[in-house]
Design an enzyme around this catalytic site. Structure first.
Site, PDB file in Angstrom:
ATOM      1  N   ALA A 126     -11.922   5.396  -8.735  1.00 29.09           N
ATOM      2  CA  ALA A 126     -12.313   6.315  -7.665  1.00 29.09           C
ATOM      3  C   ALA A 126     -13.827   6.315  -7.523  1.00 29.09           C
ATOM      4  CB  ALA A 126     -11.793   7.722  -7.958  1.00 29.09           C
ATOM      5  N   PRO A 130     -14.664   9.006   1.742  1.00 29.04           N
ATOM      6  CA  PRO A 130     -14.375   8.844   3.171  1.00 29.04           C
ATOM      7  C   PRO A 130     -15.587   8.384   3.984  1.00 29.04           C
ATOM      8  CG  PRO A 130     -13.280  10.797   2.353  1.00 29.04           C
ATOM      9  CD  PRO A 130     -14.120  10.282   1.219  1.00 29.04           C
ATOM     10  N   THR A 160      -6.287   3.035  -5.285  1.00 32.99           N
ATOM     11  CA  THR A 160      -5.006   2.332  -5.340  1.00 32.99           C
ATOM     12  C   THR A 160      -4.274   2.634  -6.643  1.00 32.99           C
ATOM     13  OG1 THR A 160      -5.776   0.573  -3.883  1.00 32.99           O
ATOM     14  CG2 THR A 160      -3.921   0.058  -5.323  1.00 32.99           C
ATOM     15  N   HIS A 347       4.030 -21.494  11.714  1.00 35.98           N
ATOM     16  CA  HIS A 347       5.378 -20.910  11.776  1.00 35.98           C
ATOM     17  C   HIS A 347       5.771 -20.499  13.198  1.00 35.98           C
ATOM     18  CE1 HIS A 347       5.065 -20.644   7.391  1.00 35.98           C
ATOM     19  NE2 HIS A 347       6.332 -20.319   7.346  1.00 35.98           N
ATOM     20  N   GLU A 372     -14.110  -4.919  -2.896  1.00 37.85           N
ATOM     21  CA  GLU A 372     -15.076  -5.472  -3.863  1.00 37.85           C
ATOM     22  C   GLU A 372     -16.372  -5.898  -3.184  1.00 37.85           C
ATOM     23  OE1 GLU A 372     -14.449  -4.837  -6.693  1.00 37.85           O
ATOM     24  OE2 GLU A 372     -12.310  -4.989  -7.077  1.00 37.85           O
TER      25      GLU A 372
END
Length: 394
Positions: A126, A130, A160, A347, A372
């Site tokens: 953490a 925001p 996460t 595809h 990161e």
């Protein structure tokens, strides 16, 4: 069976090739089927899979043998990361979650390390808020001394796996910055233990509605008069910014490996699809335009792979390599977005459905350019190493 693309591994030792092969087989048999099943529905990585990873030793790669680990290096770490990410980038990411933070007391580390090495004790990070991302020195979450503990107030973003984690490494400001040029001072790090699957009183969690990186949830956390004991402080009070920056070389080469792995997965799927898909009476793999597209994808992946391996070797040699790690992260993440987009294109309409993994690789690759440190931050680091920081001599 999924087509396998072999990179140039001539520089790897026999032991490294063995670890790579072990991770590749595990990813093919254990991870890929779960990714294909769970990613389309936003399902979570099963604890049973994490347990299997722990039993193999994937969480103990860089821990010294004297501490019960495998005593290997950054190169072995990213070899495993790359192979796991070929199947599902989220699983290639989770091996990092068991790395205990610096600053724990010797007794605490000794007690927790055996569980961490088995993937039974994992954490969440953490730092961002925001309104605070790349500019980590501007965080506003506060921790205030109160009797025999600390009281924390503020919000954190992009946490996460915070719900399933056993602890959260939390960055908070404990003193105001001494000046505008030293905004990084006054930030401290806290080790917040919790029960996996729950949030403690005083912590309010809201899941982020992500477009990818499924397998685990990512949260905005709001701390309201949340109390932690005095010994939750890690390291020296006010110097947490240095703690946060100290792991970035390895973190960025880890992200580069994730990008290389998922791009390789996209290439493998595209190769297989191109050989099976018939148009105008022929497999589309016979058309030169598409063959060249696949060749370009393979060339870009290999270039990023070898740069990533090179930086990992620098880390293992104990060399400072901040700009080089940024270069690897930048090149690999930019490459991954291009390659996975081409894989989806090959595809055709099928790539724009959740029936094929092409869209998963594409969605996850886009994130590697952001977390990161964004691509723009990597370019800043590289340019500063070439030209010096703007205003440094004023």
């Amino acid at each position: 069976m999924k087509t396998h693309v072999a990179g140039n591994n001539s520089s790897l030792t026999a032991d490294q090739l063995g670890i790579q092969a072990l991770a590749r087989e595990f990813a093919r048999k254990e991870v890929l089927p779960l990714a294909n099943e769970l990613d389309p529905i936003g399902g979570k990585i099963p604890r049973e899979l994490i347990k299997k990873m722990g039993e193999i030793g994937f969480f103990a790669i860089m821990t010294p043998e004297s501490d019960g680990g495998l005593g290997l290096g950054a190169l072995e770490y990213i070899l495993v990361t790359e192979e796991l990410s070929r199947a599902w980038m989220s699983v290639g990411s989770i091996i990092r979650s068991s790395v205990l933070p610096a600053g724990l007391s010797a007794a605490k580390r000794e007690a927790l390390l055996p569980r961490a090495l088995l993937g039974e004790y994992i954490g969440s990070f953490a730092l961002s808020e925001p309104d605070t991302g790349s500019d980590a020195a501007s965080i506003t979450c506060r921790a205030v001394r109160d009797g025999d503990g600390w009281v924390i107030n503020g919000a954190k973003m992009w946490c996460t796996n915070a719900d399933m984690a056993d602890y959260i490494v939390l960055f908070a400001r404990t003193t105001p910055p001494p000046s505008s040029r030293k905004r990084h001072l006054g930030i401290s790090v806290f080790f917040v233990e919790k029960t996996a699957g729950e949030f403690p009183a005083g912590v309010h969690a809201t899941p982020v509605r992500k477009i990818g990186y499924h397998g685990w949830d990512t949260f905005e956390l709001v701390f309201e008069d949340f109390r932690v004991p005095a010994d939750a402080l890690l390291g020296v009070e006010g110097e947490g910014f240095y703690t946060g920056m100290s792991f970035l070389e390895l973190a960025r080469v880890h992200t580069a490996a994730r990008a290389v792995g998922l791009a390789t997965g996209a290439l493998e799927d595209a190769l297989e699809f191109a050989q099976q898909r018939l148009q105008f009476g022929h497999p589309i793999a016979e058309f030169q335009g598409l063959r060249f597209k696949l060749a370009k994808m393979a060339a870009q992946i290999e270039a990023s792979r070898q740069l990533t391996y090179s930086v990992a070797r620098q880390i293992d040699a104990g060399q400072a390599c901040g700009p080089q790690a940024s270069a690897a992260k930048y090149m690999a993440s930019e490459m991954a977005e291009r390659v996975t987009s081409e894989g989806l294109q090959i595809h055709g309409g099928s790539g724009y459905t959740t029936d094929f993994a092409a869209q998963r690789y594409w969605r996850d690759a886009r994130l590697t350019k952001i977390f990161e440190g964004t691509s723009e931050i990597q370019l800043k680091i590289i340019s500063d190493s070439l030209l010096g920081k703007v205003g440094a001599t004023r």
